[in-house]
Enzyme design. Structure first.
Site, PDB file in Angstrom:
ATOM      1  N   GLU B  61       0.813  -1.220   0.000  1.00 21.54           N
ATOM      2  CA  GLU B  61       0.000   0.000   0.000  1.00 21.54           C
ATOM      3  C   GLU B  61       0.847   1.270   0.000  1.00 21.54           C
ATOM      4  OE1 GLU B  61      -0.795  -2.541   2.166  1.00 21.54           O
ATOM      5  OE2 GLU B  61      -2.859  -3.110   1.677  1.00 21.54           O
ATOM      6  N   HIS B 130     -11.011  -3.409  10.176  1.00 18.09           N
ATOM      7  CA  HIS B 130     -11.697  -3.247   8.889  1.00 18.09           C
ATOM      8  C   HIS B 130     -13.033  -2.525   9.032  1.00 18.09           C
ATOM      9  CE1 HIS B 130      -8.944  -6.606   8.117  1.00 18.09           C
ATOM     10  NE2 HIS B 130      -9.062  -6.367   6.828  1.00 18.09           N
TER      11      HIS B 130
END
Lengths: 330, 329
Positions: B61, B130
């Site tokens: 990322e 998440h």
């Protein structure tokens, strides 16, 4: 020094650029020591040959990204010393109008995509710039300067892996001066050479004498040719020396005395001057270059010193390119 | 002919139209090309635009966020997709220290026309790593713009504007909005929505509810109950973009209702509501009939177990209760 024959004008230009870096840095050091500069500066004294040799293998349409120790990298790519010095002074005539300072010099028109205050941050940025070249097929390459310490950042692995996977036209150029601030690279790294890591990405990796400007030039030229052929990145490690401490004023007491003895024994500028004479460049011509650089840096200093500071209202502009006022207000 | 499509289909249309309009627009992220994205948003893109403009990445990322910055510096318009906004934790430097600051630090020499799209939010039992709503984190970084649409119409109009904007724009999309269907104008009727323009989703006169993203739907549900059961008229202001903020609309609504409640899913501490509340108190104190009221997520980690998760972020009934307390009804 190389056996190969080079144009004298090319060799003189290399000397001029290395000397420009050295004199710029000495001037910056003097100004900093006298208290004329705010913040911090990181000097490239000792690393001139690696930076000039690398940029000599690039053309005007190519790009570089730099590091916190970025003055020399920018000068090697052609940056103007007066606008650079003015930026170090925080003046509105500086490259970034005083908003960036020493660590953020950019000249978009020269392909200088920016020095960087975050160690290792330039590696993905350079890779992205190369991605743009590949997308557009514009034949430009991007050369990414970083230090030995940045090779231990995660961005090094992530970006080089992607650059290699997609054959991007990028050259990863490590200036290995053996120290990350105070930490000897050998105390925190299990490789003798950073270039060994190229094998992990299945790309070429070489280590060259970073004080030999022509050796750096040849190694980078090979890497540039490979990149332009569409064959992907290379990792070029230049062994060099940081004569100063990490920042200007750092006495570098953490380094053994032998480090500087070695650095001075390998000094690029006197060695290369001698080589120029051997190659038939006349003493007068060299002296002329030296005088010109002295004058140029004196002008840069005067320009910076006499320039105005930006108006405080400028602090609120350029945060955004669109809808700036409203986006800054709330 | 109007039609009903999902929030994700509308976002997809917006991105697709911009990619067809401008060949410098590209998408980059994990599992977006061959698979077409975790929420199927970019399905079919690879076939139409090819791998340079629809790029599957490794799990790197920080690396691909940084690459997007480099692409944007060169004039491409990358749309980075993070699989979850929580993953900004491993990729924040390129956004916070690079993208957000480069224009300023270079004295305006460089612009970074990049978009970061990321799903956010609780309610899917995805647990602590998440499920976050991280608007406040992004808002705290000068140089970024922040958009949080609540309907398919807004999602499409705002993503198109975000792509055309020359600054880095973060677009947070609530995961539980993706499958929801909304009325849409015909596909060939092109429109965009400017950043920094709030939308009054329900007009009212007794209290202003300032909210965005999924909580807009909760506010509308609560407003209906409050009207029907208690005769309270709520004005639901969907801020849509948090940076820039449509202060004019906020100001006008509060001057009309004289009561205001901020509603967000993210945690209350140092949240968006805290900032809105401070701004309102500082400038509109004399207009207020009651203190600014905040309804927000609890200051806890998102739990996994359904009854636990439902207890820690605002539900419509929490909004009803908060409004009744505020107005003493």
């Amino acid at each position: 020094m190389a056996k190969k024959k080079y144009e004298k004008s090319f060799l003189v230009e290399l000397y001029r650029r290395m000397l420009r870096i050295r004199k710029f840095e000495e001037q910056a050091k003097e100004c900093f020591t006298k208290g004329m500069l705010a913040g911090n500066i990181h000097l490239a004294i000792g690393q001139e040959a690696a930076e000039v040799g690398a940029c000599a293998a690039l053309t005007d349409r190519d790009y570089i990204t730099g590091t916190h120790r970025g003055h020399g990298q920018c000068i090697a790519k052609g940056a103007k010393t007066d606008k650079m010095m003015a930026e170090l002074f925080g003046k509105k005539t500086g490259y970034c109008q005083g908003k960036g300072g020493s660590m953020h010099i950019v000249d978009a028109s020269l392909g200088i995509l920016g020095a960087n205050g975050i160690v290792g941050a330039g590696i993905p940025i350079a890779t992205g710039a190369a991605y743009a070249s590949k997308t557009w097929g514009d034949d430009a390459v991007t050369l990414c300067f970083f230090g030995d310490a940045a090779a231990n950042q995660g961005t090094f692995h992530e970006a080089i892996n992607m650059g290699a996977a997609w054959d991007l036209p990028v050259i990863y150029l490590c200036e290995n001066n053996k120290y990350g601030v105070s930490t000897d690279i050998s105390r925190v790294t299990n490789n003798e050479h950073i270039s060994e890591r190229a094998a992990a990405y299945n790309i070429p990796g070489v280590t060259v004498d970073g004080n030999d400007v022509l050796a750096v030039y040849e190694a980078v030229k090979t890497a540039v040719e490979r990149a332009r052929r569409g064959e992907g990145p290379s990792l070029v490690e230049c062994i060099t020396y940081r004569h100063e401490g990490h920042y200007c004023g750092d006495q570098a007491g953490y380094r053994p005395g032998e480090y500087m003895e070695e650095a001075l024994a390998h000094e690029a500028l006197p060695t290369f001057r001698k080589y120029l004479l051997e190659q038939g460049v006349k003493e007068e011509e060299i002296v002329k270059v030296e005088e010109e650089i002295t004058q140029e840096i004196a002008h840069a200093y005067k320009f910076a010193d006499e320039s105005e500071y930006p108006d405080p209202s400028e602090a609120f502009t350029d945060v955004y390119s669109m809808d700036n006022e409203r986006s800054v207000l709330r | 002919m109007s039609r009903r499509i999902s929030f994700s289909a509308a976002t997809r249309e917006g991105v697709l139209e911009e990619m067809r309009r401008d060949s410098n627009v590209m998408v980059i992220g994990e599992d977006i090309a061959v698979m077409g994205g975790t929420f199927a948003l970019t399905r079919g893109f690879l076939e139409e635009f090819g791998p340079m403009r629809v790029r599957d990445t490794p799990i790197s990322e920080s690396g691909f966020m940084g690459m997007a910055v480099g692409m944007a510096m060169r004039g491409m318009r990358p749309i980075v997709e993070l699989m979850y906004n929580d993953f900004i934790a491993v990729s924040l430097d390129p956004l916070m220290n690079q993208a957000a600051k480069l224009r300023y630090m270079t004295g305006g020499q460089i612009t970074i026309p990049m978009v970061l799209r990321a799903p956010m939010g609780a309610g899917r039992r995805n647990a602590g790593q998440h499920s976050q709503c991280l608007e406040a984190l992004f808002m705290h970084i000068p140089g970024l713009k922040l958009v949080c649409p609540s309907t398919a119409y807004d999602a499409k109009g705002l993503i198109k504007t975000a792509i055309r904007d020359n600054d880095p724009v973060v677009v947070l999309e609530h995961k539980l909005l993706y499958a929801k269907k909304f009325e849409m104008p015909p596909e060939d009727e092109e429109y965009t929505i400017p950043l920094g323009k709030a939308d009054i989703k329900r007009e009212g006169k007794d209290i202003t509810i300032l909210t965005w993203s999924r909580q807009v739907l909760f506010a509308l549900e609560a407003a209906e109950t409050l009207q029907n059961d208690f005769g309270i008229s709520c004005e639901v202001v969907d801020l849509r973009s948090l940076v820039p903020l449509d202060w004019e609309t906020v100001n006008a609504s509060i001057k009309k209702t004289h009561n205001v409640l901020t509603l967000e899913e993210g945690v209350m501490r140092a949240g968006v509501g805290a900032d809105l509340s401070a701004q309102i108190t500082e400038t509109l104190f004399d207009e207020l009939d009651s203190p600014v009221n905040r309804v927000a997520g609890a200051n806890v980690v998102s739990p996994f177990s359904p009854p636990l998760e439902d207890a820690v972020f605002p539900q419509p009934q929490d909004v009803v209760a908060a409004v009744r307390r505020q107005l003493n009804v």
